[in-house]
Write a protein that holds these residues in place. Structure first.
Motif, PDB file in Angstrom:
ATOM      1  N   THR A 134       0.835  -1.201   0.000  1.00 44.89           N
ATOM      2  CA  THR A 134       0.000   0.000   0.000  1.00 44.89           C
ATOM      3  C   THR A 134       0.870   1.251   0.000  1.00 44.89           C
ATOM      4  N   ARG A 135       2.178   1.054  -0.064  1.00 44.94           N
ATOM      5  CA  ARG A 135       3.090   2.202  -0.085  1.00 44.94           C
ATOM      6  C   ARG A 135       2.931   2.982  -1.383  1.00 44.94           C
ATOM      7  N   THR A 136       3.287   4.246  -1.336  1.00 40.07           N
ATOM      8  CA  THR A 136       3.244   5.078  -2.527  1.00 40.07           C
ATOM      9  C   THR A 136       4.427   4.720  -3.410  1.00 40.07           C
ATOM     10  N   LEU A 137       4.137   4.300  -4.628  1.00 38.15           N
ATOM     11  CA  LEU A 137       5.189   3.917  -5.554  1.00 38.15           C
ATOM     12  C   LEU A 137       5.676   5.140  -6.323  1.00 38.15           C
ATOM     13  N   PRO A 138       6.911   5.105  -6.823  1.00 38.23           N
ATOM     14  CA  PRO A 138       7.412   6.241  -7.596  1.00 38.23           C
ATOM     15  C   PRO A 138       6.563   6.456  -8.852  1.00 38.23           C
ATOM     16  N   ARG A 139       6.348   7.704  -9.171  1.00 43.15           N
ATOM     17  CA  ARG A 139       5.534   8.019 -10.344  1.00 43.15           C
ATOM     18  C   ARG A 139       6.415   8.097 -11.583  1.00 43.15           C
ATOM     19  N   ALA A 140       5.794   7.905 -12.714  1.00 39.52           N
ATOM     20  CA  ALA A 140       6.531   7.941 -13.969  1.00 39.52           C
ATOM     21  C   ALA A 140       6.757   9.387 -14.405  1.00 39.52           C
ATOM     22  N   GLY A 141       7.824   9.608 -15.125  1.00 34.08           N
ATOM     23  CA  GLY A 141       8.069  10.923 -15.708  1.00 34.08           C
ATOM     24  C   GLY A 141       8.920  11.817 -14.833  1.00 34.08           C
ATOM     25  N   ARG A 142       9.412  12.850 -15.451  1.00 34.37           N
ATOM     26  CA  ARG A 142      10.261  13.804 -14.772  1.00 34.37           C
ATOM     27  C   ARG A 142       9.407  14.744 -13.926  1.00 34.37           C
ATOM     28  N   PRO A 143       9.830  15.016 -12.681  1.00 36.69           N
ATOM     29  CA  PRO A 143       9.075  15.957 -11.847  1.00 36.69           C
ATOM     30  C   PRO A 143       9.117  17.369 -12.433  1.00 36.69           C
ATOM     31  N   ALA A 144       8.037  18.092 -12.306  1.00 32.06           N
ATOM     32  CA  ALA A 144       7.964  19.450 -12.840  1.00 32.06           C
ATOM     33  C   ALA A 144       8.849  20.384 -12.027  1.00 32.06           C
ATOM     34  N   LYS A 145       9.503  21.318 -12.695  1.00 34.06           N
ATOM     35  CA  LYS A 145      10.344  22.300 -12.017  1.00 34.06           C
ATOM     36  C   LYS A 145       9.481  23.295 -11.249  1.00 34.06           C
ATOM     37  N   LEU A 146       8.382  23.701 -11.854  1.00 36.64           N
ATOM     38  CA  LEU A 146       7.465  24.638 -11.210  1.00 36.64           C
ATOM     39  C   LEU A 146       6.203  23.893 -10.797  1.00 36.64           C
ATOM     40  N   SER A 147       5.790  24.074  -9.560  1.00 33.05           N
ATOM     41  CA  SER A 147       4.538  23.452  -9.120  1.00 33.05           C
ATOM     42  C   SER A 147       3.364  24.251  -9.687  1.00 33.05           C
ATOM     43  N   TYR A 148       2.167  23.681  -9.622  1.00 28.74           N
ATOM     44  CA  TYR A 148       0.983  24.395 -10.099  1.00 28.74           C
ATOM     45  C   TYR A 148       0.775  25.666  -9.286  1.00 28.74           C
ATOM     46  N   ARG A 149       1.060  25.578  -8.007  1.00 28.59           N
ATOM     47  CA  ARG A 149       0.908  26.746  -7.132  1.00 28.59           C
ATOM     48  C   ARG A 149       1.870  27.860  -7.545  1.00 28.59           C
ATOM     49  N   GLY A 150       3.124  27.481  -7.817  1.00 30.92           N
ATOM     50  CA  GLY A 150       4.117  28.459  -8.255  1.00 30.92           C
ATOM     51  C   GLY A 150       3.769  29.068  -9.594  1.00 30.92           C
ATOM     52  N   ARG A 151       3.255  28.232 -10.488  1.00 33.80           N
ATOM     53  CA  ARG A 151       2.864  28.706 -11.816  1.00 33.80           C
ATOM     54  C   ARG A 151       1.728  29.717 -11.709  1.00 33.80           C
ATOM     55  N   ARG A 152       0.738  29.418 -10.853  1.00 35.12           N
ATOM     56  CA  ARG A 152      -0.379  30.354 -10.669  1.00 35.12           C
ATOM     57  C   ARG A 152       0.087  31.671 -10.071  1.00 35.12           C
ATOM     58  N   ALA A 153       1.060  31.586  -9.152  1.00 38.54           N
ATOM     59  CA  ALA A 153       1.582  32.812  -8.541  1.00 38.54           C
ATOM     60  C   ALA A 153       2.276  33.675  -9.589  1.00 38.54           C
ATOM     61  N   LEU A 154       3.020  33.048 -10.493  1.00 38.08           N
ATOM     62  CA  LEU A 154       3.685  33.809 -11.559  1.00 38.08           C
ATOM     63  C   LEU A 154       2.662  34.445 -12.491  1.00 38.08           C
ATOM     64  N   VAL A 155       1.603  33.725 -12.795  1.00 40.50           N
ATOM     65  CA  VAL A 155       0.546  34.275 -13.647  1.00 40.50           C
ATOM     66  C   VAL A 155      -0.089  35.489 -12.972  1.00 40.50           C
ATOM     67  N   ARG A 156      -0.311  35.394 -11.653  1.00 37.88           N
ATOM     68  CA  ARG A 156      -0.871  36.542 -10.922  1.00 37.88           C
ATOM     69  C   ARG A 156       0.044  37.751 -11.018  1.00 37.88           C
ATOM     70  N   GLU A 157       1.359  37.506 -10.892  1.00 29.54           N
ATOM     71  CA  GLU A 157       2.327  38.605 -10.985  1.00 29.54           C
ATOM     72  C   GLU A 157       2.271  39.258 -12.364  1.00 29.54           C
ATOM     73  N   VAL A 158       2.176  38.429 -13.407  1.00 27.75           N
ATOM     74  CA  VAL A 158       2.140  38.956 -14.769  1.00 27.75           C
ATOM     75  C   VAL A 158       0.844  39.730 -15.008  1.00 27.75           C
ATOM     76  N   LYS A 159      -0.262  39.244 -14.443  1.00 24.68           N
ATOM     77  CA  LYS A 159      -1.533  39.955 -14.606  1.00 24.68           C
ATOM     78  C   LYS A 159      -1.515  41.299 -13.885  1.00 24.68           C
ATOM     79  N   LYS A 160      -0.843  41.324 -12.705  1.00 17.89           N
ATOM     80  CA  LYS A 160      -0.737  42.588 -11.970  1.00 17.89           C
ATOM     81  C   LYS A 160       0.116  43.589 -12.734  1.00 17.89           C
TER      82      LYS A 160
END
Length: 135
Positions: free
Chosen positions: A54-80
């Motif tokens: 039941t352990r969490t197994l490693p996920r496939a693919g390369r981890p994203a450099k920017l999280s969704y939260r970080g990406r949204r924060a950058l979008v907010r900055e650009v909109k401002k």
């Protein structure tokens, strides 16, 4: 036990679901007793049957450099401030604890803005020529 509001259940909790299943309890009784959806109980038991854990197994693919939260924060900055430079956005992301290259920020925001308004995309600082014209 009170369930935390996160995407993943604790391993001990998943082990308890599997133990109840092995003792002969069905999905419906498990779900009612532990106050989780039937589909969650079913997916945990299916995973246990497939992988034996039941352990969490490693996920496939390369981890994203920017999280969704970080990406949204950058979008907010650009909109401002639509005239914000990529270097300033890089500084903002570093302050949030997600340092990344300028090219990563440009690629992340470029993908978002391809279908949206282009006037809100980050600006690169251009060097002025001696005649006062921009390169």
């Amino acid at each position: 036990m009170r369930i935390m509001r996160s995407k993943e259940l604790p391993e001990e909790f998943k082990d308890r679901i599997v133990a109840r299943h092995r003792s002969g309890q069905g999905y419906k009784k498990n779900s009612a007793a532990l106050k989780v959806p039937k589909s969650t109980v079913a997916s945990i038991i299916l995973k246990w049957k497939m992988f034996g854990t039941t352990r969490t197994l490693p996920r496939a693919g390369r981890p994203a450099k920017l999280s969704y939260r970080g990406r949204r924060a950058l979008v907010r900055e650009v909109k401002k401030n639509p005239k914000i430079t990529v270097a300033e956005l890089q500084r903002c992301s570093r302050e949030m604890g997600e340092s990344c290259r300028k090219s990563t920020i440009t690629a992340a925001l470029g993908a978002l803005w391809q279908s949206g308004p282009m006037e809100a995309s980050p600006q690169y600082k251009t060097h002025e020529s001696p005649h006062g014209l921009q390169d």
